[in-house]
Design a protein around this motif. Structure first.
Motif, PDB file in Angstrom:
ATOM      1  N   SER A  36     -84.505   9.358  86.715  1.00  0.00           N
ATOM      2  CA  SER A  36     -83.416  10.366  85.991  1.00  0.00           C
ATOM      3  C   SER A  36     -82.560  10.838  87.528  1.00  0.00           C
ATOM      4  O   SER A  36     -83.022  10.878  88.480  1.00  0.00           O
ATOM      5  CB  SER A  36     -84.044  11.540  85.503  1.00  0.00           C
ATOM      6  OG  SER A  36     -84.876  11.012  84.361  1.00  0.00           O
ATOM      7  N   ASN A  40     -85.744   7.017  81.804  1.00  0.00           N
ATOM      8  CA  ASN A  40     -87.370   7.337  81.594  1.00  0.00           C
ATOM      9  C   ASN A  40     -87.371   7.457  80.096  1.00  0.00           C
ATOM     10  O   ASN A  40     -86.765   8.211  79.273  1.00  0.00           O
ATOM     11  CB  ASN A  40     -87.412   8.631  82.201  1.00  0.00           C
ATOM     12  CG  ASN A  40     -88.715   9.013  82.350  1.00  0.00           C
ATOM     13  OD1 ASN A  40     -89.659   8.516  82.141  1.00  0.00           O
ATOM     14  ND2 ASN A  40     -89.174  10.014  83.110  1.00  0.00           N
ATOM     15  N   ARG A  65     -90.521  14.534  84.086  1.00  0.00           N
ATOM     16  CA  ARG A  65     -89.279  14.635  83.804  1.00  0.00           C
ATOM     17  C   ARG A  65     -88.799  15.286  84.991  1.00  0.00           C
ATOM     18  O   ARG A  65     -89.072  16.450  85.347  1.00  0.00           O
ATOM     19  CB  ARG A  65     -88.714  14.844  82.438  1.00  0.00           C
ATOM     20  CG  ARG A  65     -89.578  14.329  81.355  1.00  0.00           C
ATOM     21  CD  ARG A  65     -88.705  14.089  80.232  1.00  0.00           C
ATOM     22  NE  ARG A  65     -87.491  13.371  80.365  1.00  0.00           N
ATOM     23  CZ  ARG A  65     -87.633  12.088  79.954  1.00  0.00           C
ATOM     24  NH1 ARG A  65     -89.003  11.568  79.723  1.00  0.00           N
ATOM     25  NH2 ARG A  65     -86.683  10.872  80.096  1.00  0.00           N
ATOM     26  N   SER A  69     -80.641   8.926  82.790  1.00  0.00           N
ATOM     27  CA  SER A  69     -81.800   8.430  82.818  1.00  0.00           C
ATOM     28  C   SER A  69     -82.341   7.303  82.161  1.00  0.00           C
ATOM     29  O   SER A  69     -81.855   7.043  81.100  1.00  0.00           O
ATOM     30  CB  SER A  69     -82.800   9.774  82.151  1.00  0.00           C
ATOM     31  OG  SER A  69     -84.337   9.298  82.383  1.00  0.00           O
TER      32      SER A  69
END
Length: 648
Positions: A25, A47, A54, A45
């Motif tokens: 991210s 992710n 995060r 991001s």
């Protein structure tokens, strides 16, 4: 026309970045299209939403207990988006307050929400984070106020105060697509700068100025035609202080066209200069990269194979950008044959087992057996560099790989130069029985010799394969060929690239691998280090800057992708080359002449002529014919023509 923007990795005053173990991210400063001031915050991001770790952009705000606070933020998504972006603002020490942003468009919109503090809450963290994969979403003008007051309690709420590496170009790619996305980001802590863009001939084509007071600015190149360009950005306060780079402007890939072509490959090295080069390989349009899989680095314990993590990640990077792999099984291993090219039964069996393990690990559809066996620096084995010594290695590898992976293609002998004597000896000994494709590296040129020598050489080898293969052909792969810009100009490299590949495809070559993708050295006089299509990254230009050859390669692939070779237009002047790819209305010709010529073709409709860097003009027939001037710089004719004539 969309407004241009650029962004740079940054830290923001008043905000901390938490959970930095989430390297997928990012928070970047964006210039060019803010809602407030000069800078906005872009979030990105990869992710997945299922990962609870995060990265967050956070600050702690003093608050009063049991008090309601109002929040506003301006948000925009990608130009065509109408989706709910996976980003949120979390409030409260325990994250008890949360706002998930509503749907966005490509224009700025304001969203509002509120949060009420707890009975004992005197300070609250405010965190901005992604909650799933996201690209191209931007926030600005974030505000937190107590109801009934106007004071914004957030520090740096419009993200104007930031720090980033400077000076540098901020783009992650310099292979730009024409139109709205053709922009260049500049991160530079100077008051202002002037910039000039020049074309492939060095002629200025456009210029402008930059206000760099915010520390980040964007150069719009939206009005540039496709081509190869260079830009020089000069500090207004110091004329000796420059940022310079080359760049490409390419037409977008048509919706019904392939972005890559399996006939075109490129050599890479799993070494630092090539790190993160998957994107540029895919942008150019290569279908495959060819690279060493080094026996001694993988079989470090006898009989066991451990693939180096750095090399693994680089190969995964190519795959992520749609580029396949041709592994090259090389060279020696300390456990066998005194660390020399294998020739004993044990060494041959070990090499074959290793090659099969490489195929199994990477799932590659083909594998190349050794590299330049006939070249003594590459082969110091006890047997020697002859075809008679190569055949046992080839046979052992063929039999082992085919037993384990019947569909895998065996490619070889991968020799230096065409070496007709080696190939003839190998064919006479039955080597074609163990080859699905025949490969070599025809570096058979010298000063003043262009790639046209390939035509006769390839025709000779096509005939020779048929002679020793019961009249049947076999695929030919040129798995390495290039021209170094330490000995040839960058323009000559670009010319030779197109001419060599067009000749090869027209004369029996199924796949052509340019050598190589990235310059291996920064010294421009180093012969071996300057075969690359792109330059190495630097601190000021931290992405791969194209040489003219990279643009020429990208345009060639875009012009002939999916179009098989069909014919060469015949005429008496052998210095003229006109090769047709495709048929009917979808035909493209690659045309050049080794000395300047005037050509005419019969044509009933307008013909589009594209130069080697992608710029196009329309030629209208006069009395049923078109006329074009050609020289050593290849160009492309799109449209139905016939009856080639040389008139001057």
């Amino acid at each position: 026309m969309a407004l241009p923007s650029a962004d740079a990795t940054a830290s923001f005053d008043g905000w901390s970045q938490d959970n930095e173990q989430d390297s997928s991210s990012s928070f970047t400063a964006e210039a060019g299209y803010p809602a407030d001031g000069a800078i906005a915050l872009r979030l990105g991001s990869t992710n997945p939403a299922t990962n609870p770790t995060r990265r967050a952009l956070s600050q702690v705000v003093a608050v009063s207990p049991s008090t309601t606070y109002s929040f506003t933020a301006s948000v925009k998504g990608p130009p065509s988006s109408k989706a709910k972006p996976p980003i949120a603002v979390i409030m409260g020490a325990d994250g008890q307050g949360r706002y998930d942003f509503a749907s966005t468009t490509g224009a700025w919109s304001k969203q509002t929400w509120s949060y009420t503090t707890g009975a004992a809450e005197t300070e609250t963290p405010v965190s901005i984070l992604t909650v799933g994969p996201v690209a191209g979403v931007t926030l600005d003008a974030l505000s937190m106020t107590v109801e009934g007051a106007n004071e914004n309690l957030l520090a740096n709420p419009s993200f104007e105060a930031f720090a980033s590496d400077s000076p540098r170009i901020t783009n992650d790619s310099l292979m730009l697509v024409s139109g709205a996305d053709a922009t260049l980001g500049v991160s530079w802590r100077v008051p202002g700068a002037a910039w000039t863009v020049t074309d492939a001939t060095g002629a200025p084509v456009t210029s402008g100025t930059l206000d760099l007071q915010p520390g980040l600015a964007v150069v719009s190149l939206q009005d540039l035609n496709p081509g190869y360009y260079s830009i020089d950005i000069v500090n207004n306060d110091d004329g000796s202080d420059h940022l310079q780079t080359s760049l490409a402007i390419l037409d977008p890939i048509a919706n019904d066209a392939s972005a890559t072509d399996e006939r075109f490959g490129v050599g890479v090295h799993l070494a630092p200069p090539h790190l993160n080069s998957g994107q540029v390989a895919g942008e150019i349009g290569f279908g495959t990269v060819r690279t060493d899989t080094v026996w001694r680095a993988i079989e470090t314990t006898k009989g066991e194979y451990t693939f180096p993590p750095t090399e693994e990640s680089m190969i995964q990077d190519y795959a992520a950008h749609g580029v396949g792999l041709l592994p090259l099984s090389v060279y020696v291993n300390k456990f066998y044959d005194n660390n020399k090219t294998p020739s004993t039964p044990e060494g041959l069996a070990a090499y074959a087992a290793f090659t099969s393990a490489v195929v199994a690990h990477y799932g590659s559809p083909a594998v190349e057996v050794y590299n330049e066996f006939n070249n003594p620096p590459m082969n110091k084995g006890a047997c020697g560099p002859t075809a008679a010594c190569y055949l046992p290695l080839l046979k052992a590898t063929f039999e082992r790989v085919k037993a384990d992976h019947p569909e895998t293609l065996i490619v070889g002998p991968s020799i230096a130069r065409t070496d007709d004597a080696f190939l003839t000896e190998l064919y006479q000994a039955g080597g074609l029985d163990y080859l699905d494709a025949v490969s070599w590296h025809p570096y058979d040129y010298g000063p003043g010799i262009g790639p046209e020598f390939l035509e006769a050489s390839l025709q000779n080898q096509v005939a020779k394969i048929k002679e020793y293969n019961n009249g049947e052909s076999k695929p030919i792969w040129i798995t390495e060929l290039g021209w170094s810009t330490a000995g040839y100009s960058e323009q000559e490299q670009a010319d030779n690239l197109v001419r060599a590949q067009a000749i090869a495809l027209a004369n029996g070559v199924e796949k052509f691998f340019w050598y190589d993708l990235v310059n291996d050295e920064t010294d421009i006089t180093h012969h071996e280090g300057n075969f690359g299509l792109v330059r190495q990254v630097t601190e000021k230009v931290p992405t791969f800057a194209p040489k003219p050859s990279a643009v020429a390669q990208a345009v060639l692939i875009r012009q002939v992708a999916g179009k098989p070779y069909t014919t060469r237009d015949q005429q008496a002047d052998t210095s003229v080359y006109s090769y047709a790819f495709g048929s009917g209305k979808d035909v493209t010709r690659v045309v050049w002449a080794t000395t300047a010529k005037t050509l005419t073709y019969s044509a009933d409709t307008d013909i589009t002529v594209t130069d080697q860097f992608g710029a196009t003009v329309t030629v209208k027939p006069v009395d049923g014919r078109i006329t074009i001037e050609v020289d050593g710089h290849p160009r492309y004719l799109n449209g139905v023509v016939s009856d080639l004539q040389v008139v001057g």
